[in-house]
Design a protein around this motif. Structure first.
Motif, PDB file in Angstrom:
ATOM      1  N   GLY A  92       0.835  -1.193   0.000  1.00 25.07           N
ATOM      2  CA  GLY A  92       0.000   0.000   0.000  1.00 25.07           C
ATOM      3  C   GLY A  92       0.865   1.237   0.000  1.00 25.07           C
ATOM      4  O   GLY A  92       2.094   1.149   0.017  1.00 25.07           O
ATOM      5  N   PRO A  93       0.240   2.425  -0.023  1.00 27.99           N
ATOM      6  CA  PRO A  93       1.025   3.662  -0.035  1.00 27.99           C
ATOM      7  C   PRO A  93       1.838   3.860   1.249  1.00 27.99           C
ATOM      8  O   PRO A  93       2.868   4.524   1.218  1.00 27.99           O
ATOM      9  CB  PRO A  93      -0.035   4.746  -0.202  1.00 27.99           C
ATOM     10  N   GLN A  94       1.393   3.270   2.371  1.00 27.66           N
ATOM     11  CA  GLN A  94       2.099   3.471   3.638  1.00 27.66           C
ATOM     12  C   GLN A  94       2.806   2.218   4.128  1.00 27.66           C
ATOM     13  O   GLN A  94       3.800   2.298   4.822  1.00 27.66           O
ATOM     14  CB  GLN A  94       1.118   3.919   4.745  1.00 27.66           C
ATOM     15  N   ARG A  95       2.248   1.051   3.810  1.00 30.14           N
ATOM     16  CA  ARG A  95       2.727  -0.184   4.420  1.00 30.14           C
ATOM     17  C   ARG A  95       2.166  -1.379   3.658  1.00 30.14           C
ATOM     18  O   ARG A  95       1.373  -1.237   2.745  1.00 30.14           O
ATOM     19  CB  ARG A  95       2.257  -0.224   5.865  1.00 30.14           C
ATOM     20  N   ILE A  96       2.612  -2.548   4.068  1.00 34.66           N
ATOM     21  CA  ILE A  96       2.070  -3.792   3.510  1.00 34.66           C
ATOM     22  C   ILE A  96       0.657  -4.003   4.043  1.00 34.66           C
ATOM     23  O   ILE A  96       0.374  -3.742   5.212  1.00 34.66           O
ATOM     24  CB  ILE A  96       2.962  -4.982   3.934  1.00 34.66           C
ATOM     25  N   GLN A  97      -0.234  -4.452   3.152  1.00 34.95           N
ATOM     26  CA  GLN A  97      -1.589  -4.785   3.573  1.00 34.95           C
ATOM     27  C   GLN A  97      -1.843  -6.265   3.285  1.00 34.95           C
ATOM     28  O   GLN A  97      -1.546  -6.733   2.182  1.00 34.95           O
ATOM     29  CB  GLN A  97      -2.580  -3.930   2.792  1.00 34.95           C
TER      30      GLN A  97
END
Lengths: 226, 226
Positions: free
Chosen positions: B66-71
């Motif tokens: 994702g844009p911030q972290r793994i989802q």
DNA sequence: ATAAAAATATGATGTTTATCACATTTTTAA
DNA sequence: TTAAAAATGTGATAAACATCATATTTTTAT
């Protein structure tokens, strides 16, 4: 009202190019055209789903009842199919479709549609590809929605309207501030605040529902980084 | 290593029951079995996608950047297909699949799979239905993830493990607190806090990764209302 | 069995964004 | 054209949750 013109209008569609003339005639005979004004419901969540809808012209929002509020899942722009997953995947509509611009649509009986799938493997194949692409897009949309902060989510949607709906950096918002809030899952007030803040920073300009993207690369950066 | 046993193992699958013996033999000749230990990657985001994978045994997590972290998008439990949307929908994997329990899987060449779709409309049809059902589930999962507060999201996932993965109200969590955080999109610390809070309220009991749901109706209420 | 590494727990603090309250503008209908 | 209704804007307050800082427990490897 019965339409015999499927071969004319449907042939424009990517997916339907795989149907031959006799197949299109079968489709035409069991195809019912309808028009919808802005705000009218095309199909409703929890109602029985018995048609696949081919959207000939217009713009539609797909809405689903969430645990807290209504969520706008995505927009659908003609030409395309409407209600494929919910009609093929469940007896009952899992979401609603509402016109946000004047719509003309063709209602195809589910059994006729299923028969087309059975007799035409290329058509089945195209539908499979379309469903797969939709699911991938849905994954990306969901992850952005969940992980980004509101600035990023809203920026992403402004770009979505520009690139995927209007193919123009200047457009009239198809939704009210409140509907945009339902799409990016925030409050009406926050949408106002952030739109005006983006305008103050010179990234977009706003005049009512009229939007112009002034600094696209920065808007993209906001959309990606949150 | 070549597998000639497709007709034995694949017949267990809902989807594959539509293939006849000769079709299963075709599949068997171009089918390569592989096993994976816990933590091993089955396919990787951004790598070329050239196989459909039939998961024979084991449990897998689907992960997307994702844009911030793994989802973590969802878990996939055998028997099922793996990578259908990403292999049919794009040249490149849009997400990764990682074993979280020992896995055995069959790699089917994409062209062989496409050919099966073409020669067997019933098989195509089953795939279409499966894709549609998946998309509906994904819609519901996404809306819950976006709208619910963490209590509700975590409660929902505890129920998901119980009802859809283990079919038991008592199970060993297949994921660490940190991975659960990646699934419900929160911080590792918050997962700890809320699990312990649910335990303190007598709704679940925890001992390490061992979970027991004590008050299911209340957990469901928390999951639905947020 | 024991040390090192990884995972988990828990309090304190700060940020994001929802909610409330009300003002202003725009749209709709008579 | 004007009144009513709907949509939008903006400040103040509050709540949910992330982040940081450690402490403790569990797992892993030797």
């Amino acid at each position: 009202m019965e339409s015999s013109g499927c071969s004319i209008c449907l042939l424009k569609s990517e997916v339907v190019k795989d149907l031959d003339t006799s197949e299109l005639n079968t489709l035409g005979k069991s195809c019912v055209e309808a028009v919808f004004k802005k705000g009218e419901t095309i199909f409703k969540q929890n109602a029985l789903s018995s048609n696949i809808i081919y959207l000939q012209t217009g713009l539609v929002k797909l809405m689903i009842e969430g645990p807290q509020r209504i969520q706008i899942l995505r927009l659908k722009k003609a030409p395309c199919y409407l209600g494929l997953p919910t009609t093929m995947g469940d007896k009952i509509n899992n979401y609603s479709a509402v016109a946000i611009e004047p719509v003309s649509a063709c209602f195809i009986d589910i059994n006729v549609f299923k028969n087309l799938l059975r007799i035409n493997p290329d058509f089945s194949y195209e539908i499979i590809i379309e469903l797969c692409k939709n699911e991938l897009k849905q994954f990306h949309r969901c992850v952005k929605l969940v992980q980004n902060e509101i600035y990023g989510r809203l920026a992403g949607n402004l770009l979505y309207f520009a690139d995927e709906i209007y193919q123009s950096q200047e457009y009239k918002l198809p939704l009210s501030r409140s509907e945009i809030a339902d799409m990016v899952c925030t409050s009406r007030e926050t949408v106002s605040r952030i739109l005006n803040s983006l305008a103050k920073d010179g990234i977009i300009s706003i005049s009512g529902k009229q939007i112009k993207i002034l600094n696209k690369s920065l808007l993209e950066k906001i959309s990606e980084k949150g």
